[in-house]
Design an enzyme around this catalytic site. Structure first.
Site, PDB file in Angstrom:
ATOM      1  N   ASP A 160      -1.011  -0.174  -4.902  1.00 43.49           N
ATOM      2  CA  ASP A 160      -2.565   0.284  -5.393  1.00 43.49           C
ATOM      3  C   ASP A 160      -2.346   1.170  -5.558  1.00 43.49           C
ATOM      4  OD1 ASP A 160      -2.246   1.042  -2.799  1.00 43.49           O
ATOM      5  OD2 ASP A 160      -3.661   0.367  -2.451  1.00 43.49           O
ATOM      6  N   HIS A 161      -0.922   2.584  -5.271  1.00 42.44           N
ATOM      7  CA  HIS A 161      -1.188   3.707  -5.462  1.00 42.44           C
ATOM      8  C   HIS A 161      -0.275   3.861  -4.941  1.00 42.44           C
ATOM      9  CE1 HIS A 161      -1.639   5.040  -1.450  1.00 42.44           C
ATOM     10  NE2 HIS A 161      -3.251   3.793  -1.400  1.00 42.44           N
ATOM     11  N   ASP A 180       0.460  -1.254  -0.216  1.00 43.07           N
ATOM     12  CA  ASP A 180      -0.023  -0.133  -0.531  1.00 43.07           C
ATOM     13  C   ASP A 180       0.930   1.474   0.519  1.00 43.07           C
ATOM     14  OD1 ASP A 180      -2.164   1.511   0.499  1.00 43.07           O
ATOM     15  OD2 ASP A 180      -3.374   0.436   0.873  1.00 43.07           O
ATOM     16  N   HIS A 219      -2.662  11.035  -1.017  1.00 43.46           N
ATOM     17  CA  HIS A 219      -2.768  10.200  -2.984  1.00 43.46           C
ATOM     18  C   HIS A 219      -4.407  10.793  -3.767  1.00 43.46           C
ATOM     19  CE1 HIS A 219      -4.180   6.968  -1.750  1.00 43.46           C
ATOM     20  NE2 HIS A 219      -4.028   7.239  -0.179  1.00 43.46           N
ATOM     21  N   HIS A 269       1.267   8.682   5.094  1.00 45.39           N
ATOM     22  CA  HIS A 269       0.068   9.233   5.447  1.00 45.39           C
ATOM     23  C   HIS A 269       0.348  10.049   6.452  1.00 45.39           C
ATOM     24  CE1 HIS A 269      -3.382   8.866   2.469  1.00 45.39           C
ATOM     25  NE2 HIS A 269      -3.016   7.953   2.281  1.00 45.39           N
ATOM     26  N   THR A 292      -6.817   3.527  -2.331  1.00 42.31           N
ATOM     27  CA  THR A 292      -6.526   1.721  -2.269  1.00 42.31           C
ATOM     28  C   THR A 292      -7.271   1.262  -2.718  1.00 42.31           C
ATOM     29  OG1 THR A 292      -5.384   2.507   0.074  1.00 42.31           O
ATOM     30  CG2 THR A 292      -6.733   0.416  -0.008  1.00 42.31           C
ATOM     31  N   LYS A 314      -6.316  -3.961   6.133  1.00 41.34           N
ATOM     32  CA  LYS A 314      -7.866  -3.290   5.673  1.00 41.34           C
ATOM     33  C   LYS A 314      -8.682  -4.140   4.762  1.00 41.34           C
ATOM     34  CE  LYS A 314      -4.961   0.758   3.837  1.00 41.34           C
ATOM     35  NZ  LYS A 314      -4.963   1.838   2.720  1.00 41.34           N
ATOM     36  N   ASP A 315     -10.676  -3.353   5.149  1.00 40.20           N
ATOM     37  CA  ASP A 315     -11.486  -4.672   4.886  1.00 40.20           C
ATOM     38  C   ASP A 315     -11.323  -4.917   3.425  1.00 40.20           C
ATOM     39  OD1 ASP A 315     -12.825  -2.097   4.415  1.00 40.20           O
ATOM     40  OD2 ASP A 315     -13.358  -2.043   6.607  1.00 40.20           O
ATOM     41  N   ARG A 316     -11.202  -3.865   2.641  1.00 38.48           N
ATOM     42  CA  ARG A 316     -11.275  -3.884   1.039  1.00 38.48           C
ATOM     43  C   ARG A 316     -10.238  -4.141   0.798  1.00 38.48           C
ATOM     44  NH1 ARG A 316     -10.663   1.657   3.160  1.00 38.48           N
ATOM     45  NH2 ARG A 316      -8.623   2.600   2.290  1.00 38.48           N
TER      46      ARG A 316
END
Length: 545
Positions: A351-352, A37, A485, A308, A78, A161-163
């Site tokens: 993811d980014h 991530d 981001h 972050h 994300t 993270k759930d997602r």
């Protein structure tokens, strides 16, 4: 004569058997997706000299690395990143238009995986547990593997993270597991199962997270060796937990964790915890233990939380990657032992990326600034003066303006006139590079690749009506500390991609590729169908033909 015929027949049979054995479809025993991530591509080389030999360097020296892989859509966040890697598609098609988006009918925010039709398993928190992949419209490469093997393959998603666990694992996995910050445990939802497997209960019972933070967080190396990063105490970094300054050592972690388990996320120990759980899933589900290919989709999320909080140029981020390097080395050695070095295929991507902190850019005389604070209010005030109606902008989210179409119709206003007025307001702002009505994007005087990425990211059911593109270096107003981001620029959109293991030769390429090329490349490795919404192309260089 009969004896000779018998020998000849036996030889012929053996020959047929050998040919049959040689022509049997070959697949790896296990595919491992490692999505780091917020990992910028340049981290591979910024910290290269401090990496050890068995982590990132092993991937670079034994695998095939692609140096020019870009994200082909906006916004770069994300949920979309993980979905696009595993579907080979873009928000316009797969439906995941952000981590969240605004429902145009109700005006309410929709989180990408929230699904109140299901309950949490292993948690009492409805918010943390009530999740599913219902909002995902396309199949994933993990779905396609299940279809290809009549769902005999085991597919597991793992993330804090759930997602980032749910979306990569697809619609019908063996399981998807994520972190419950109220307990420090890994959990799931009733979409997948009614009870946690015993191996998950056993893992949670070890209370490993508490052990990992028990000694606080100090730098792995002497702090003066972190020459790739800015000084430790800078005003643009956030505070970690109850710390009074953003500086090492963070001796407050043990007490902070006892009060709020979520602090684990913003430390390198969240990555360690995730990989230890992934290892437990290898044992618990016996992944890679037979001839049917399994898939383990792992998101390393603490790199994002640390990024972050502190920004890409912080010692905290550098230390997180140096520790992750060692964690990856241990993880690969585990796979070597349990699955076999030549029996698994792993890819690493992101993811980014992440922008440099505004404070860092200002200190170094780079163009920068903040964007968006009070923007919805100021636009609505101007629209009310012009059209005599309040609240014509429903929401601003994902750098997109959502017009209140129902209200505009009730007031007998012309929607095009309202949108033109919004765009006129935005174009007066010094930080705006482009503002475009998405119904007219095809004719807009916007250069590539911005235009195509904007189109790819636009989902007409879920995205806003006007896309904003800011000038380089401008961050959303809420990122006054650390970073964020979402934009098209290289710092957010340039990601690493390395394949290593089964059938992969060492090499590197500087040719341009896209995040969406990962899934069809995996499909070719596995000889299975592409995901249903795939727009990517297989990367022939790594496939060897």
């Amino acid at each position: 004569m009969v004896k000779r015929l018998g020998i000849a027949a036996a030889i012929a049979f053996l020959g047929i058997f050998q040919v049959s054995a040689q022509t049997k479809l070959e697949r790896p025993k296990l595919v491992v997706g490692l999505v780091i991530d917020q990992m910028r591509w340049d981290y591979l080389y910024r910290y290269y000299d401090k990496f050890q030999v068995d982590g990132f360097k092993r991937m670079l020296q034994q695998g095939y690395s692609f140096n020019n892989v870009m994200i082909p859509y906006l916004p770069t966040v994300t949920a979309i990143g993980h979905t696009s890697i595993y579907t080979g598609s873009v928000p316009s098609i797969h439906g995941i238009a952000g981590n969240d988006w605004t429902d145009k009918e109700t005006g309410k925010s929709v989180y990408c995986t929230t699904d109140t039709a299901y309950k949490g398993v292993g948690t009492t928190s409805e918010k943390i547990g009530a999740h599913s992949p219902r909002n995902l419209w396309s199949t994933t490469i993990t779905d396609q593997l299940g279809i290809a093997t009549n769902f005999k393959s085991k597919v597991v998603g793992v993330s804090l993270k759930d997602r980032a666990s749910i979306l990569p694992a697809g619609h019908n996995p063996t399981g998807a597991f994520w972190f419950d910050e109220t307990t420090g445990n890994f959990i799931t939802s009733t979409y997948y199962m009614q009870d946690l497997p015993k191996w998950v209960d056993d893992f949670n019972a070890k209370n490993l997270a508490k052990e990992l933070v028990s000694k606080g967080w100090n730098t792995l190396l002497p702090i003066e060796q972190y020459t790739e990063s800015s000084r430790d105490d800078v005003p643009w970094e956030s505070l970690l937990g109850s710390a009074t300054k953003p500086v090492f050592p963070y001796n407050n972690l043990p007490a902070d964790y006892d009060k709020k388990k979520g602090v684990l996320r913003t430390t390198p120990f969240g990555n360690t915890y995730t990989l230890k759980f992934a290892e437990a899933s290898v044992d618990g589900y016996q992944l890679g233990a037979d001839e049917i290919t399994d898939f383990l989709a792992i998101n390393i999320a603490s790199t994002d939380y640390v990024g972050h909080a502190f920004g890409p140029n912080s010692i905290e981020v550098e230390d997180t990657y140096l520790r992750l390097d060692r964690d990856l080395a241990a993880f690969f050695k585990m796979l070597d032992k349990k699955v076999g070095k030549d029996n698994y295929l792993v890819f690493l991507s992101a993811d980014h990326g992440g922008a440099h902190s505004v404070g860092y850019l200002q200190e170094n005389k780079m163009p920068t600034g903040f964007f968006g604070e009070g923007l919805k209010k100021s636009i609505n005030e101007e629209l009310e003066k012009k059209f005599g109606a309040a609240g014509l902008v429903m929401e601003i989210d994902n750098y997109q303006v959502y017009t209140h179409d129902k209200l505009i119709a009730e007031k007998s206003l012309d929607l095009d006139d309202v949108k033109k007025a919004i765009i006129s307001h935005l174009q007066k702002l010094p930080e705006i590079l482009y503002a475009v009505d998405m119904t007219e994007i095809g004719e807009a005087p916007i250069p590539e690749p911005i235009k195509t990425r904007t189109i790819n990211g636009y989902n007409w059911k879920r995205s806003g009506d006007i896309q904003m593109v800011t000038k380089d270096g401008y961050l959303a107003y809420y990122a006054k500390k650390g970073t964020t981001h979402s934009v098209w620029n290289s710092y957010d959109a340039h990601i690493p991609l390395i394949f290593m293991g089964w059938k992969v030769k060492n090499g590197e390429s500087n040719k341009p590729y896209y995040m969406t090329d990962i899934a069809p490349t995996l499909a070719q490795f596995l000889k299975i169908e592409n995901p249903s919404g795939n727009i990517g192309e297989p990367i022939v260089e790594v496939l060897g033909k």
